[in-house]
Design a protein around this motif. Structure first.
Motif, PDB file in Angstrom:
ATOM      1  N   PRO A 287       0.725  -1.189  -0.104  1.00  0.00           N
ATOM      2  CA  PRO A 287      -0.083  -0.100   0.047  1.00  0.00           C
ATOM      3  C   PRO A 287       0.680   1.397   0.062  1.00  0.00           C
ATOM      4  O   PRO A 287       0.481   2.057   0.522  1.00  0.00           O
ATOM      5  N   TYR A 288       1.979   1.228  -0.531  1.00  0.00           N
ATOM      6  CA  TYR A 288       2.757   2.456  -0.373  1.00  0.00           C
ATOM      7  C   TYR A 288       2.769   3.339  -1.681  1.00  0.00           C
ATOM      8  O   TYR A 288       2.517   2.891  -2.794  1.00  0.00           O
ATOM      9  N   GLU A 289       3.295   4.638  -1.373  1.00  0.00           N
ATOM     10  CA  GLU A 289       3.062   5.559  -2.552  1.00  0.00           C
ATOM     11  C   GLU A 289       3.960   5.416  -3.704  1.00  0.00           C
ATOM     12  O   GLU A 289       4.949   4.870  -3.293  1.00  0.00           O
ATOM     13  N   ARG A 290       3.584   5.483  -4.853  1.00  0.00           N
ATOM     14  CA  ARG A 290       4.462   5.227  -6.164  1.00  0.00           C
ATOM     15  C   ARG A 290       4.518   6.333  -6.875  1.00  0.00           C
ATOM     16  O   ARG A 290       3.650   7.246  -7.013  1.00  0.00           O
ATOM     17  N   ASP A 291       5.524   6.787  -7.609  1.00  0.00           N
ATOM     18  CA  ASP A 291       5.493   7.768  -8.486  1.00  0.00           C
ATOM     19  C   ASP A 291       5.211   7.566  -9.740  1.00  0.00           C
ATOM     20  O   ASP A 291       4.444   6.514 -10.166  1.00  0.00           O
ATOM     21  N   GLU A 292       5.336   8.450 -10.635  1.00  0.00           N
ATOM     22  CA  GLU A 292       4.738   8.161 -11.873  1.00  0.00           C
ATOM     23  C   GLU A 292       5.088   7.069 -13.094  1.00  0.00           C
ATOM     24  O   GLU A 292       4.424   6.397 -13.788  1.00  0.00           O
ATOM     25  N   ALA A 317      12.579   1.494  -6.748  1.00  0.00           N
ATOM     26  CA  ALA A 317      12.368   2.617  -5.673  1.00  0.00           C
ATOM     27  C   ALA A 317      13.010   4.063  -6.370  1.00  0.00           C
ATOM     28  O   ALA A 317      13.887   4.253  -7.038  1.00  0.00           O
ATOM     29  N   ALA A 318      11.976   5.080  -6.035  1.00  0.00           N
ATOM     30  CA  ALA A 318      12.270   6.587  -6.209  1.00  0.00           C
ATOM     31  C   ALA A 318      12.986   7.116  -5.105  1.00  0.00           C
ATOM     32  O   ALA A 318      12.336   7.672  -4.273  1.00  0.00           O
ATOM     33  N   VAL A 319      14.286   7.078  -5.135  1.00  0.00           N
ATOM     34  CA  VAL A 319      15.234   7.672  -4.087  1.00  0.00           C
ATOM     35  C   VAL A 319      15.600   8.993  -4.622  1.00  0.00           C
ATOM     36  O   VAL A 319      16.074   9.204  -5.490  1.00  0.00           O
ATOM     37  N   PRO A 320      15.258   9.909  -3.478  1.00  0.00           N
ATOM     38  CA  PRO A 320      15.718  11.477  -3.877  1.00  0.00           C
ATOM     39  C   PRO A 320      17.299  11.492  -4.153  1.00  0.00           C
ATOM     40  O   PRO A 320      18.041  10.930  -3.444  1.00  0.00           O
TER      41      PRO A 320
END
Length: 552
Positions: A287-292, A317-320
């Motif tokens: 249930p975790y938020e995903r990027d585009e 993963a979208a890591v900053p």
């Protein structure tokens, strides 16, 4: 009394056995040895594939097994759990796995979860990719490609038909990123070398390598930051004789052709896919938020926001990125992401504040074949042979095991003296049941061919056409649910007609051995496939020793 004696070890489960898992286990090694942490790494493969030398493996510079490292030598003192990941329950904090032998399930409990599932090939980008394009994602895919390439040369040398010969010697590489460029340039060098030294019946000028890229320029990873490197690469590739079609996409792949978005049709038996990835469907269970792009979003600590015990790194993963945006899906960011997760788990365990992910990157490098490359390292650009030395040294340094480093170095030393390995193992694979795609006007089977499979149409339409001295005669039309090809398989005769697609066509094909086994075992199936309602009346070209019989 030590902390490990007062309380149970922290249970950490890592989903995936790639770069993030390797560096996670290394950063947690001391904590595991102290008994503070129990790390379990779950992966369906018991080896890690080093993709940096895929092109060299395909072209015989590196032995196939030397791009793999055994997981049980990479992860200790962590535990390795070799199984398929079936599901993740984040509320109960459990991971369910199933063993590959028979699907028997096992449940793993965790206190911390590390999501490092990597990526998979996107098989939805164009029709026919799953059935007819060669993938480069997994080790088995790469080994299959290597065998296929050698098989094309073997068949081309003895092929008398010039049209089919050219088709066998045309290789289409889809995508002109680092991976696609390295494969295309290595293949051109390799094929021309083999044509001169090993395959006397081939002329090096017959080899055709076509690279198809949707962008305006190749090597999009370099973007606008390194235009000089891109320019050098473009000139080197053109000089090597590789055809580069930019601003073009592949719109369909079939058994005989690559159809491009501008309408160009490239006759080929080899379409190598080196672009486009998708994410594991397991992410949809979380249930975790995903990027585009569908990647799990993390904060600057490589932790999933809103949790204290879920982390993510690598391609999924979208890591900053410390300089803005998110980290690209390349191996080195997966390595340092996994390392940062391990360090932060220990810091959290010790009650210390977490540290940010600060790795800015080192640079980029891309081989161009013939001991040339382009690279930049910490702001310094390299071209030609110096860049190739940087490229080789950089990738060799990151080979994850000392054993494989030694093996690869030995391969490099031996190749100039003994030549490259050209053994094609596993070219012939079991036929089985598979899906195939055809475009309008393409023949699924041709009159007079030896029958090797029967077919069932799942979507689209086709005509059965009989070739006669007076010209072609359309016998009947076929649609979804219709089947053909049974007579040639079951009566050991040649094809009595051509079946040609009249629209984009999807079929299921069943190999001769499997079809015969089903017919002998299931009487209803055997009776049904022998009815042959759509075949011409007589077979004009029986196989030697086979009688001419009516079709219906």
């Amino acid at each position: 009394m030590e902390r490990g004696e007062l309380m149970a070890a922290l249970r950490v489960v890592c989903l995936g056995g790639g770069w993030s898992a390797i560096y996670l286990s290394r950063s947690l090694k001391k904590a595991i040895n102290r008994g503070d942490v129990e790390l379990t790494i779950v992966s369906r493969d018991n080896f890690h594939t080093f993709h940096g030398f895929i092109a060299e493996m395909l072209t015989g510079k590196v032995s196939p097994t030397n791009i793999t490292s055994p997981s049980r030598r990479l992860f200790p003192p962590a535990r390795f759990h070799n199984a398929e990941i079936k599901s993740v329950d984040v509320e109960k904090k459990t991971v369910t796995t199933s063993r590959l032998l028979d699907g028997k399930e096992q449940v793993l409990d965790y206190d911390h979860l590390v999501v490092a599932l990597g990526s998979i090939d996107d098989l939805s980008r164009y029709p026919g990719i799953a059935q007819h394009a060669l993938q480069l994602k997994t080790y088995s895919d790469n080994f299959k490609v290597r065998s296929h390439l050698l098989a094309m040369l073997e068949m081309a040398e003895v092929e008398p038909d010039p049209v089919e010969r050219q088709r066998l010697l045309t290789f289409v590489v889809v995508g002109a990123g680092f991976g696609g460029v390295e494969v295309a340039t290595e293949l051109m060098e390799y094929f021309q070398r083999l044509a001169k030294k090993e395959y006397a019946g081939l002329d090096p000028s017959e080899i055709r390598v076509v690279m198809v890229h949707s962008g305006a320029r190749i090597l999009p990873e370099l973007g606008e930051r390194q235009p000089k490197l891109i320019g050098y690469a473009e000139k080197t590739i053109a000089k090597a004789g590789i055809e580069v079609l930019t601003g073009t996409r592949i719109s369909a792949a079939t058994r005989d052709e690559a159809i491009l978005s501008d309408g160009t049709v490239v006759p080929t038996r080899s379409i190598i896919s080196s672009s486009g990835t998708a994410l594991s469907p397991l992410l949809d269970l979380m249930p975790y938020e995903r990027d585009e792009r569908g990647r799990v979003i993390t904060d600057e600590f490589v932790r999933v926001p809103g949790t204290d015990d879920v982390w993510a790194a690598g391609d999924c993963a979208a890591v900053p990125h410390p300089q803005g945006g998110t980290c690209p899906a390349v191996a080195i960011y997966a390595m340092y992401g996994g390392r940062q997760i391990g360090r932060n788990i220990v810091r959290q365990l010790e009650g210390k504040p977490l540290k940010r992910f600060t790795f800015p990157g080192l640079g980029d490098a891309c081989s161009l074949g013939r001991h040339k490359a382009v690279s930049h390292l910490k702001g310094f650009r390299f071209y030609g042979t110096p860049a190739w030395i940087v490229w080789r040294a950089f990738f060799w340094w990151y080979v994850p095991s000392r054993e494989r480093k030694a093996d690869i170095a030995f391969d490099w030393l031996c190749a100039p003296f003994f030549g490259r390995d050209i053994v094609g193992v596993g070219v012939a694979t079991p036929y089985g049941l598979r899906r195939e795609h055809y475009e309008t006007g393409q023949a699924v089977v041709r009159q007079g061919e030896v029958g090797q499979a029967i077919y069932v149409i799942t979507s689209g339409t086709a005509d059965i056409v009989r070739e006669t001295p007076e010209g072609e005669v359309v016998v009947t039309a076929l649609g979804p649910g219709d089947h053909f090809g049974e007579k040639a398989v079951f009566e050991k005769t040649r094809r009595t007609a051509t079946v040609r697609a009249t629209s984009p066509l999807e079929v299921l094909s069943l190999g001769e051995a499997e079809a015969r086994a089903l017919a002998e075992t299931i009487s209803v199936f055997g009776a049904a496939v022998r009815e042959l309602p759509n075949e011409p009346e007589h077979n004009p070209a029986p196989l030697p020793g086979a009688p001419v019989t009516p079709a219906g």
